[in-house]
Motif scaffolding. Structure first.
Motif, mmCIF file in Angstrom:
data_model
loop_
_atom_site.group_PDB
_atom_site.id
_atom_site.type_symbol
_atom_site.label_atom_id
_atom_site.label_comp_id
_atom_site.label_asym_id
_atom_site.label_seq_id
_atom_site.Cartn_x
_atom_site.Cartn_y
_atom_site.Cartn_z
ATOM 1 N N ASN A 134 28.454 -10.833 64.785
ATOM 2 C CA ASN A 134 29.118 -10.582 63.505
ATOM 3 C C ASN A 134 29.633 -11.912 62.969
ATOM 4 O O ASN A 134 29.356 -12.972 63.543
ATOM 5 N N TRP A 191 31.571 -1.382 68.634
ATOM 6 C CA TRP A 191 31.072 -2.151 67.503
ATOM 7 C C TRP A 191 31.476 -1.499 66.192
ATOM 8 O O TRP A 191 31.804 -0.315 66.141
ATOM 9 N N ASN A 194 28.479 -3.187 60.079
ATOM 10 C CA ASN A 194 27.861 -4.493 59.816
ATOM 11 C C ASN A 194 27.737 -5.381 61.049
ATOM 12 O O ASN A 194 27.197 -6.490 60.946
ATOM 13 N N ASP A 195 28.220 -4.932 62.207
ATOM 14 C CA ASP A 195 27.909 -5.643 63.449
ATOM 15 C C ASP A 195 26.408 -5.517 63.727
ATOM 16 O O ASP A 195 25.764 -4.538 63.307
ATOM 17 N N VAL A 196 25.868 -6.481 64.450
ATOM 18 C CA VAL A 196 24.436 -6.486 64.771
ATOM 19 C C VAL A 196 24.251 -6.521 66.284
ATOM 20 O O VAL A 196 24.857 -7.353 66.966
ATOM 21 N N LEU A 217 20.641 -13.551 61.944
ATOM 22 C CA LEU A 217 21.025 -12.136 61.970
ATOM 23 C C LEU A 217 22.023 -11.788 60.872
ATOM 24 O O LEU A 217 22.039 -10.650 60.375
ATOM 25 N N PRO A 222 17.447 -6.340 59.246
ATOM 26 C CA PRO A 222 16.935 -6.339 60.618
ATOM 27 C C PRO A 222 15.468 -6.701 60.788
ATOM 28 O O PRO A 222 15.140 -7.545 61.620
ATOM 29 N N ILE A 246 16.438 -5.358 66.988
ATOM 30 C CA ILE A 246 17.700 -5.515 66.268
ATOM 31 C C ILE A 246 18.152 -4.153 65.755
ATOM 32 O O ILE A 246 17.352 -3.370 65.245
ATOM 33 N N THR A 248 21.598 -2.586 63.438
ATOM 34 C CA THR A 248 22.854 -2.871 62.754
ATOM 35 C C THR A 248 23.397 -1.608 62.111
ATOM 36 O O THR A 248 22.642 -0.708 61.737
ATOM 37 N N ARG A 249 24.713 -1.520 62.013
ATOM 38 C CA ARG A 249 25.370 -0.349 61.440
ATOM 39 C C ARG A 249 25.521 -0.525 59.938
ATOM 40 O O ARG A 249 26.049 -1.516 59.465
ATOM 41 N N ARG A 250 25.050 0.471 59.198
ATOM 42 C CA ARG A 250 25.139 0.456 57.748
ATOM 43 C C ARG A 250 25.504 1.857 57.249
ATOM 44 O O ARG A 250 25.248 2.851 57.920
#
Length: 267
Positions: A134, A191, A194-196, A217, A222, A246, A248-250
């Motif tokens: 992040n 997490w 927007n963390d990856v 990143l 991703p 990869i 990621t949270r969106r």
């Protein structure tokens, strides 16, 4: 709206191994209409010094996927599920190694992740890595089972020295046909949006610095980031097979539906 996940995956044989078999293998199981389980991300690196590394990595990924698909949704202890999957995969590698003499030394690493709404459940054997990235930084969230990692933890060498150490490719634990038992490393990491999450083989984290990985990143989506990381590893010499997953949270829908993806990374 709940957070959803977006994914990217890329594999490449590596610049110096063009024309050879890619010994990495990846697998992704995503939720959809007929699968309500949490996503499962798998990445395995076949042990290149031994015959059958590409077979071992494929066995590991496909066996863990099969075990995961059959767990009951009421069974929510992901550590137990991943432990069973990894140990079953290890037994299958041992069993199949006895079919041909050239496979008796085959082995591989494994890193497995189940990302939920708030927690990443993780297991690994070997030196394939998981990172949480992040704006605050990039942090490895698993455990390298390798000679140089042990030396770093003991304070005998620095991380910089480990990158070029002559024994940097020596593993202290793997899913090996010559090993009777394995004890995976397990962790749980929180997490945020927007963390990856990055899973990768040493074909990425070896030639590419963590600062470079973080920058890519954070800048790209991703799939674009996965492709760019593979390209960057090849620009940096591409000394080994490269695999990247990869997540990621969106606050957007999952980009792939009802997917069961395995990629052997053939050049």
């Amino acid at each position: 709206m709940k957070n959803s996940l977006k994914f990217g995956v890329a594999v490449d044989v590596g610049e110096t191994r063009k024309g050879k078999v890619n010994q990495d293998f990846t697998g992704i199981l995503l939720p959809g209409w007929f699968n309500k389980k949490q996503p499962l991300l798998l990445l395995s690196d076949g042990m290149g010094a031994y015959g059958g590394g590409e077979i071992a990595s494929k066995i590991a990924v496909q066996t863990i996927l099969r075990v995961y698909k059959h767990y009951s949704r009421k069974q929510v202890n992901f550590t137990e599920i991943l432990d069973k999957g990894i140990r079953t995969a290890h037994k299958e590698i041992i069993r199949q190694s006895k079919r041909k003499k050239e496979l008796e030394w085959m082995g591989c690493t494994i890193v497995a992740a189940v990302p939920t709404e708030s927690t990443i459940h993780l297991a690994n054997v070997g030196d394939s890595r998981a990172y949480l990235v992040n704006a605050s930084g990039i942090n490895q969230i698993n455990y390298d089972h390798s000679f140089v990692a042990e030396q770093v933890r003991l304070g005998l060498i620095t991380e910089l020295e480990a990158r070029t150490h002559p024994k940097r490719n020596v593993l202290t634990l793997s899913l090996s046909a010559r090993r009777d038992n394995v004890q995976p490393y397990f962790s749980e990491t929180q997490w945020q949006e927007n963390d990856v999450l990055l899973l990768c083989s040493d074909g990425l984290w070896g030639p590419v610095t963590e600062a470079q990985i973080q920058a890519v990143l954070l800048e790209f989506e991703p799939q674009q980031a996965a492709d760019k990381l593979v390209k960057l590893a090849n620009i940096s010499g591409g000394p080994d097979n490269i695999s990247v997953i990869i997540a990621t949270r969106r606050k957007e829908p999952v980009t792939l539906d009802d997917a069961d993806i395995t990629r052997p990374g053939i050049a």
